[in-house]
Design a protein around this motif. Structure first.
Motif, PDB file in Angstrom:
ATOM      1  N   ASP A  25     -11.198-119.904 -69.842  1.00 46.11           N
ATOM      2  CA  ASP A  25     -11.769-119.126 -70.946  1.00 46.11           C
ATOM      3  C   ASP A  25     -13.143-119.627 -71.371  1.00 46.11           C
ATOM      4  O   ASP A  25     -13.895-118.880 -72.000  1.00 46.11           O
ATOM      5  CB  ASP A  25     -10.815-119.101 -72.146  1.00 46.11           C
ATOM      6  CG  ASP A  25     -10.006-117.814 -72.209  1.00 46.11           C
ATOM      7  OD1 ASP A  25     -10.426-116.817 -71.591  1.00 46.11           O
ATOM      8  OD2 ASP A  25      -8.951-117.793 -72.873  1.00 46.11           O
ATOM      9  N   GLY A  31     -13.922-114.809 -68.604  1.00 51.62           N
ATOM     10  CA  GLY A  31     -13.262-115.592 -69.644  1.00 51.62           C
ATOM     11  C   GLY A  31     -13.808-115.295 -71.023  1.00 51.62           C
ATOM     12  O   GLY A  31     -14.748-114.507 -71.206  1.00 51.62           O
ATOM     13  N   TRP A  32     -13.238-115.932 -72.015  1.00 54.88           N
ATOM     14  CA  TRP A  32     -13.577-115.648 -73.412  1.00 54.88           C
ATOM     15  C   TRP A  32     -15.055-115.873 -73.700  1.00 54.88           C
ATOM     16  O   TRP A  32     -15.722-115.017 -74.282  1.00 54.88           O
ATOM     17  CB  TRP A  32     -12.714-116.516 -74.319  1.00 54.88           C
ATOM     18  CG  TRP A  32     -12.865-116.235 -75.778  1.00 54.88           C
ATOM     19  CD1 TRP A  32     -12.993-115.010 -76.376  1.00 54.88           C
ATOM     20  CD2 TRP A  32     -12.892-117.199 -76.829  1.00 54.88           C
ATOM     21  NE1 TRP A  32     -13.087-115.152 -77.742  1.00 54.88           N
ATOM     22  CE2 TRP A  32     -13.018-116.488 -78.045  1.00 54.88           C
ATOM     23  CE3 TRP A  32     -12.790-118.578 -76.871  1.00 54.88           C
ATOM     24  CZ2 TRP A  32     -13.066-117.129 -79.285  1.00 54.88           C
ATOM     25  CZ3 TRP A  32     -12.834-119.211 -78.094  1.00 54.88           C
ATOM     26  CH2 TRP A  32     -12.972-118.492 -79.282  1.00 54.88           C
ATOM     27  N   LYS A 103      -9.105-109.745 -68.950  1.00 53.47           N
ATOM     28  CA  LYS A 103      -8.438-111.035 -69.028  1.00 53.47           C
ATOM     29  C   LYS A 103      -7.856-111.229 -70.422  1.00 53.47           C
ATOM     30  O   LYS A 103      -8.279-110.638 -71.390  1.00 53.47           O
ATOM     31  CB  LYS A 103      -9.426-112.163 -68.737  1.00 53.47           C
ATOM     32  CG  LYS A 103     -10.110-112.073 -67.369  1.00 53.47           C
ATOM     33  CD  LYS A 103      -9.153-112.337 -66.234  1.00 53.47           C
ATOM     34  CE  LYS A 103      -9.892-112.423 -64.903  1.00 53.47           C
ATOM     35  NZ  LYS A 103      -8.969-112.671 -63.772  1.00 53.47           N
ATOM     36  N   GLY A 104      -6.888-112.105 -70.506  1.00 52.98           N
ATOM     37  CA  GLY A 104      -6.282-112.432 -71.787  1.00 52.98           C
ATOM     38  C   GLY A 104      -4.803-112.733 -71.607  1.00 52.98           C
ATOM     39  O   GLY A 104      -4.296-112.653 -70.498  1.00 52.98           O
ATOM     40  N   VAL A 106      -6.454-114.473 -75.077  1.00 51.21           N
ATOM     41  CA  VAL A 106      -7.442-115.536 -75.217  1.00 51.21           C
ATOM     42  C   VAL A 106      -6.784-116.856 -75.603  1.00 51.21           C
ATOM     43  O   VAL A 106      -6.055-116.932 -76.598  1.00 51.21           O
ATOM     44  CB  VAL A 106      -8.501-115.141 -76.268  1.00 51.21           C
ATOM     45  CG1 VAL A 106      -9.398-116.321 -76.592  1.00 51.21           C
ATOM     46  CG2 VAL A 106      -9.314-113.959 -75.772  1.00 51.21           C
ATOM     47  N   GLY A 113      -6.554-117.959 -69.124  1.00 50.02           N
ATOM     48  CA  GLY A 113      -7.645-118.580 -69.860  1.00 50.02           C
ATOM     49  C   GLY A 113      -7.392-120.025 -70.223  1.00 50.02           C
ATOM     50  O   GLY A 113      -8.337-120.796 -70.427  1.00 50.02           O
TER      51      GLY A 113
END
Length: 227
Positions: A25, A31-32, A103-104, A106, A113
């Motif tokens: 992440d 990623g985050w 994605k996730g 988070v 992540g």
């Protein structure tokens, strides 16, 4: 081993390497951080030196602990003020179930992540601890793990230097551990003055600042004097 302008002596049998937040992440595409517009690719340059450092540690029987963000799915271990801090505007994904990248969730424990970024070598006997604060010592089992390993000295590395690494160094010091920050195995995406201040404060108040070559030289056996 050298630590700036001084030399320090550590007991390798009571030492652990702590690697902070080297996870998808923060560093990987999709990623985050990436979705938030923060380029985490700079931290990929830390993979090779961290691999070198952890390999050196394992060769000396020094345990390696991977400390990554891993929050509960229901966020009941993330207090409201922290949720506000990591969501500075309405468009920020914060701890979203799914981001624009697909994605996730988070930073959720067990999610993609929260996984260690590809390229880092993880040993079969390495230890994994999840955290849900900037400090790795708050409301989790890290302190118990280290005390059961009879650890008194922590070799600290990872990201981000001015955030989770720094917070962990402070709490480690307050808990009675000796902290040695390996400055060539850490960094931050923040401005350079943030890194400079963090290094200054660790060296002045919360431990020692050293590097991988100094650690390697300190662990190397002295040359034989036998004729």
């Amino acid at each position: 081993m050298d630590a700036g302008e001084r030399q320090i002596e550590i007991d390798a049998s009571r030492t652990a390497v702590l690697v902070v937040d080297m996870q998808n992440d923060f560093m990987s595409e999709g990623g985050w951080f990436d979705v938030r517009g923060i380029d985490g690719r700079w931290a990929l340059d830390l993979i090779e030196p961290i691999n070198a450092g952890t390999a050196l540690a394992r060769g000396e029987g020094i345990p390696v602990v991977w400390l990554n963000w891993g929050v509960r799915a229901d966020l009941l271990n993330v207090h409201p003020s922290h949720r506000r801090t990591i969501k500075p505007d309405p468009a920020d994904p914060s701890y979203a179930p799914r981001m624009a990248s697909g994605k996730g969730p988070v930073l959720e424990r067990g999610s993609w992540g929260a996984e260690i970024v590809p390229g880092l070598v993880v040993g079969p006997d390495d230890i994994h601890v999840a955290k849900h604060r900037y400090s790795g010592f708050w409301d989790n089992e890290l302190d118990s793990v280290l005390r059961n390993l009879d650890v008194t000295t922590i070799l600290l590395c990872g990201i981000n230097l001015d955030r989770c690494v720094f917070a962990t160094a402070i709490d480690a010091c307050n808990a009675g551990y000796d902290v040695v920050l390996l400055q060539d195995l850490t960094g931050t995406h923040s401005e350079q003055y943030c890194a400079d201040a963090s290094l200054f404060l660790v060296d002045r108040c919360f431990g020692f600042v050293s590097d991988l070559p100094s650690l390697a030289a300190g662990l190397r056996p002295p040359p034989s004097t036998a004729s």
